[in-house]
Design a protein around this motif. Structure first.
Motif, short mmCIF file in Angstrom:
data_model
loop_
_atom_site.label_atom_id
_atom_site.label_comp_id
_atom_site.label_asym_id
_atom_site.label_seq_id
_atom_site.Cartn_x
_atom_site.Cartn_y
_atom_site.Cartn_z
N ASP A 12 8.05 -7.75 -3.21
CA ASP A 12 7.64 -6.41 -3.58
C ASP A 12 7.11 -5.94 -3.04
O ASP A 12 5.69 -6.64 -2.28
CB ASP A 12 7.56 -6.46 -5.00
N THR A 14 3.89 -1.42 -2.55
CA THR A 14 4.49 -0.37 -2.51
C THR A 14 3.91 0.75 -1.50
O THR A 14 2.12 -0.34 -0.68
CB THR A 14 3.32 -0.05 -3.43
N ASN A 16 2.32 4.30 1.25
CA ASN A 16 3.01 5.66 1.13
C ASN A 16 3.39 6.06 2.31
O ASN A 16 3.41 5.02 3.74
CB ASN A 16 1.90 6.14 1.15
N PRO A 22 3.74 7.22 -2.60
CA PRO A 22 3.89 5.69 -2.79
C PRO A 22 5.72 5.15 -3.18
O PRO A 22 5.85 6.48 -4.24
CB PRO A 22 3.12 5.43 -4.25
N ILE A 23 5.51 4.70 -2.77
CA ILE A 23 7.26 4.24 -2.04
C ILE A 23 6.75 2.61 -3.03
O ILE A 23 6.63 1.85 -2.11
CB ILE A 23 8.12 4.19 -1.15
N HIS A 24 7.74 2.23 -3.72
CA HIS A 24 7.58 0.80 -4.58
C HIS A 24 9.06 0.26 -4.76
O HIS A 24 9.86 1.16 -5.44
CB HIS A 24 6.99 0.96 -6.45
N ASP A 27 11.54 0.01 -7.44
CA ASP A 27 11.91 1.01 -8.07
C ASP A 27 13.32 1.31 -7.11
O ASP A 27 14.12 2.21 -7.96
CB ASP A 27 11.05 1.73 -7.87
#
Length: 152
Positions: A12, A14, A16, A22-24, A27
């Motif tokens: 995983d 996160t 930017n 922010p892109i996780h 998600d």
């Protein structure tokens, strides 16, 4: 570090994107995720690789896949580059700091050059890696091959 392989659980992260969002990765559970790594912005092959993602947004959507462009370039550079390339929807993620940290975690960081491999990593809806391909740095990935793996 060991290169990510088919069957691994995708680490995983996160990061930017080019718009400072922010892109996780977590998600996107429930969708496939394509991590499309390119060595450096502002180069011809990298530009063609990212433009192909943008041109095939509808195909990725139909295949329940989110395509993310990945490199070690800083956010402001990726933002200006996306504007020049007319990339309006595809998220171009910055693995700038710690420098190449996600690429390193995935075993895709080229220590000598200080940038990532050119690679595609496909992650299924459960977070498992289903396809990995590393390309010679100067070779453009075949978007039809990529889409074919997304369709499996």
């Amino acid at each position: 570090m060991k290169r990510i392989a088919v069957g691994d659980i995708a680490p995983d992260f996160t990061l930017n994107d080019n718009r400072k969002r922010p892109i996780h990765l977590a998600d996107y559970r429930g969708k496939k995720v394509l991590l499309s790594w390119h060595p450096l912005a502002w180069t011809k092959v990298c530009a063609e690789q990212m433009k192909a993602l943008e041109a095939h947004l509808a195909d990725f959507s139909r295949l329940n896949t989110v395509a993310l462009g990945m490199s070690i370039d800083p956010v402001p550079s990726k933002n200006q580059w996306a504007k020049q390339l007319l990339i309006a929807e595809t998220m171009l993620l910055s693995d700038f700091w710690p420098h190449g940290g996600v690429a390193l975690t995935y075993g895709l960081f080229r220590d000598v050059e200080g940038y990532s491999e050119r690679a595609n990593v496909l992650i299924d809806a459960s977070g498992n890696v289903t396809w990995v391909k590393v390309y010679p740095v100067h070779d453009l990935p075949d978007i039809d091959e990529v889409l074919g793996h997304c369709a499996e």
